[in-house]
Scaffold this motif. Structure first.
Motif, PDB file in Angstrom:
ATOM      1  N   LYS A   1       1.441  79.144  14.253  1.00 61.37           N
ATOM      2  CA  LYS A   1       1.388  80.201  15.263  1.00 61.37           C
ATOM      3  C   LYS A   1       2.664  80.213  16.095  1.00 61.37           C
ATOM      4  N   GLY A   2       3.704  79.565  15.606  1.00 62.91           N
ATOM      5  CA  GLY A   2       4.970  79.594  16.319  1.00 62.91           C
ATOM      6  C   GLY A   2       5.429  78.257  16.863  1.00 62.91           C
ATOM      7  N   ARG A   3       4.642  77.203  16.694  1.00 57.73           N
ATOM      8  CA  ARG A   3       5.075  75.876  17.146  1.00 57.73           C
ATOM      9  C   ARG A   3       5.364  75.004  15.935  1.00 57.73           C
ATOM     10  N   VAL A   4       6.475  74.276  15.989  1.00 62.10           N
ATOM     11  CA  VAL A   4       6.865  73.440  14.859  1.00 62.10           C
ATOM     12  C   VAL A   4       7.694  72.256  15.360  1.00 62.10           C
ATOM     13  N   GLY A   5       7.621  71.144  14.645  1.00 70.09           N
ATOM     14  CA  GLY A   5       8.405  69.959  14.978  1.00 70.09           C
ATOM     15  C   GLY A   5       8.666  69.151  13.713  1.00 70.09           C
ATOM     16  N   PHE A   6       9.695  68.319  13.753  1.00 72.30           N
ATOM     17  CA  PHE A   6       9.947  67.445  12.608  1.00 72.30           C
ATOM     18  C   PHE A   6      10.116  66.021  13.094  1.00 72.30           C
ATOM     19  N   GLY A   7       9.812  65.086  12.204  1.00 76.16           N
ATOM     20  CA  GLY A   7       9.917  63.677  12.570  1.00 76.16           C
ATOM     21  C   GLY A   7      10.339  62.828  11.390  1.00 76.16           C
ATOM     22  N   HIS A   8      10.891  61.691  11.722  1.00 76.38           N
ATOM     23  CA  HIS A   8      11.403  60.747  10.729  1.00 76.38           C
ATOM     24  C   HIS A   8      10.746  59.405  11.013  1.00 76.38           C
ATOM     25  N   GLY A   9      10.144  58.794   9.999  1.00 80.21           N
ATOM     26  CA  GLY A   9       9.495  57.501  10.193  1.00 80.21           C
ATOM     27  C   GLY A   9       9.876  56.529   9.092  1.00 80.21           C
ATOM     28  N   LYS A  10      10.034  55.268   9.470  1.00 79.45           N
ATOM     29  CA  LYS A  10      10.393  54.248   8.486  1.00 79.45           C
ATOM     30  C   LYS A  10       9.388  53.099   8.562  1.00 79.45           C
ATOM     31  N   ALA A  11       8.996  52.605   7.398  1.00 76.74           N
ATOM     32  CA  ALA A  11       8.057  51.481   7.344  1.00 76.74           C
ATOM     33  C   ALA A  11       8.125  50.836   5.959  1.00 76.74           C
ATOM     34  N   ARG A  12       7.414  49.734   5.811  1.00 73.00           N
ATOM     35  CA  ARG A  12       7.386  49.025   4.521  1.00 73.00           C
ATOM     36  C   ARG A  12       6.480  49.726   3.518  1.00 73.00           C
ATOM     37  N   GLU A  13       5.500  50.490   4.004  1.00 72.79           N
ATOM     38  CA  GLU A  13       4.564  51.212   3.130  1.00 72.79           C
ATOM     39  C   GLU A  13       4.694  52.712   3.376  1.00 72.79           C
ATOM     40  N   VAL A  14       4.469  53.515   2.327  1.00 72.37           N
ATOM     41  CA  VAL A  14       4.614  54.971   2.422  1.00 72.37           C
ATOM     42  C   VAL A  14       3.655  55.595   3.450  1.00 72.37           C
ATOM     43  N   PRO A  15       2.344  55.277   3.419  1.00 70.39           N
ATOM     44  CA  PRO A  15       1.435  55.924   4.377  1.00 70.39           C
ATOM     45  C   PRO A  15       1.805  55.645   5.837  1.00 70.39           C
ATOM     46  N   GLU A  16       2.279  54.452   6.098  1.00 73.29           N
ATOM     47  CA  GLU A  16       2.677  54.093   7.461  1.00 73.29           C
ATOM     48  C   GLU A  16       3.926  54.868   7.879  1.00 73.29           C
ATOM     49  N   ALA A  17       4.871  55.043   6.963  1.00 72.66           N
ATOM     50  CA  ALA A  17       6.082  55.822   7.259  1.00 72.66           C
ATOM     51  C   ALA A  17       5.713  57.273   7.536  1.00 72.66           C
ATOM     52  N   ILE A  18       4.775  57.828   6.761  1.00 75.36           N
ATOM     53  CA  ILE A  18       4.332  59.213   6.961  1.00 75.36           C
ATOM     54  C   ILE A  18       3.642  59.353   8.311  1.00 75.36           C
ATOM     55  N   ARG A  19       2.804  58.373   8.670  1.00 78.60           N
ATOM     56  CA  ARG A  19       2.090  58.423   9.955  1.00 78.60           C
ATOM     57  C   ARG A  19       3.081  58.403  11.125  1.00 78.60           C
ATOM     58  N   LYS A  20       4.079  57.520  11.039  1.00 73.50           N
ATOM     59  CA  LYS A  20       5.088  57.431  12.105  1.00 73.50           C
ATOM     60  C   LYS A  20       5.874  58.743  12.221  1.00 73.50           C
ATOM     61  N   ALA A  21       6.253  59.314  11.075  1.00 72.47           N
ATOM     62  CA  ALA A  21       7.016  60.558  11.078  1.00 72.47           C
ATOM     63  C   ALA A  21       6.184  61.695  11.673  1.00 72.47           C
TER      64      ALA A  21
ATOM     65  N   MET B   1      13.783  73.969   4.019  1.00 77.64           N
ATOM     66  CA  MET B   1      13.657  75.111   4.922  1.00 77.64           C
ATOM     67  C   MET B   1      12.311  75.802   4.719  1.00 77.64           C
ATOM     68  N   ARG B   2      11.862  75.896   3.488  1.00 78.27           N
ATOM     69  CA  ARG B   2      10.570  76.516   3.179  1.00 78.27           C
ATOM     70  C   ARG B   2       9.441  75.776   3.901  1.00 78.27           C
ATOM     71  N   ALA B   3       9.495  74.446   3.922  1.00 81.21           N
ATOM     72  CA  ALA B   3       8.466  73.664   4.609  1.00 81.21           C
ATOM     73  C   ALA B   3       8.420  74.003   6.094  1.00 81.21           C
ATOM     74  N   VAL B   4       9.587  74.175   6.701  1.00 83.28           N
ATOM     75  CA  VAL B   4       9.648  74.528   8.129  1.00 83.28           C
ATOM     76  C   VAL B   4       9.021  75.901   8.356  1.00 83.28           C
ATOM     77  N   PHE B   5       9.363  76.880   7.519  1.00 82.94           N
ATOM     78  CA  PHE B   5       8.857  78.246   7.705  1.00 82.94           C
ATOM     79  C   PHE B   5       7.353  78.320   7.478  1.00 82.94           C
ATOM     80  N   GLU B   6       6.846  77.578   6.501  1.00 82.84           N
ATOM     81  CA  GLU B   6       5.406  77.594   6.241  1.00 82.84           C
ATOM     82  C   GLU B   6       4.630  76.985   7.393  1.00 82.84           C
ATOM     83  N   THR B   7       5.148  75.914   7.974  1.00 82.59           N
ATOM     84  CA  THR B   7       4.419  75.268   9.069  1.00 82.59           C
ATOM     85  C   THR B   7       4.531  76.036  10.378  1.00 82.59           C
ATOM     86  N   VAL B   8       5.618  76.805  10.568  1.00 84.10           N
ATOM     87  CA  VAL B   8       5.757  77.589  11.800  1.00 84.10           C
ATOM     88  C   VAL B   8       4.897  78.862  11.716  1.00 84.10           C
TER      89      VAL B   8
END
Length: 178
Positions: free
Chosen positions: A44-64, A113-120
């Motif tokens: 609906k017009g709000r969007v954000g991006f994040g970067h996360g680092k961890a030893r396991e993939v799910p934890e990195a995704i959660r942090k991001a 860029m497509r990911a940003v537009f779809e989420t916004v």
């Protein structure tokens, strides 16, 4: 309280843009870690991006995802589907150009860029990335462009004019172009 918090969490659409596996060489072999780039938006017009680092993939995704939710921006959309005007953004060597599009065009843009537009929540936009294919820089350049986007209401208030005067000029320019 917990249910209300979960409802608020579910209103966001989360898109994984990129996962990077990195290795740290230690005595006895390599230690692998993961870096994730996520884009989160409410469509609906709000969007954000994040970067996360961890030893396991799910934890990195959660942090991001948590980082993305903390750093959200509001993007003014025309008719809830496209940009108000063409805009350019840059970050490092990456340059992006975003163009407003007529209804039915769809999202014509590359991966990050497509990911940003779809989420916004944008439905019609034409975008071009020049200079880099690095997903981190492409997303940052896209956000730079989206931050430069101005609605007719904000332009009118800044200039001390009425919204109808600003939008009328756009219609006049479109009529002369045809």
């Amino acid at each position: 309280m917990r249910e209300r918090n979960e409802e608020r969490e579910s209103e966001f659409v989360e898109k994984l843009v990129h996962i990077n596996r990195v290795a740290k060489v230690v005595k006895g072999g390599r230690r692998f870690g993961f870096a994730a780039l996520m884009v989160v938006g409410d469509q609906k017009g709000r969007v954000g991006f994040g970067h996360g680092k961890a030893r396991e993939v799910p934890e990195a995704i959660r942090k991001a995802t948590e980082t993305a939710k903390k750093a959200m921006i509001r993007v003014p959309l025309r008719e809830g589907r496209t940009l108000h005007h063409d805009v350019a953004g840059r970050h490092g060597a990456g340059r992006v150009t975003l163009r407003a599009a007529p209804p039915g065009t769809g999202i014509i843009a590359g991966g990050p860029m497509r990911a940003v537009f779809e989420t916004v929540g944008m439905q019609d936009v034409v975008a071009k990335s020049v200079g880099t294919s690095n997903p981190y820089n492409m997303v940052r350049a896209t956000f730079d462009a989206l931050k430069r986007e101005a609605s007719p209401r904000s332009v009118a208030s800044r200039r001390g004019k009425k919204v109808s005067e600003i939008v009328a000029r756009r219609r006049d320019q479109a009529a002369t172009a045809e």
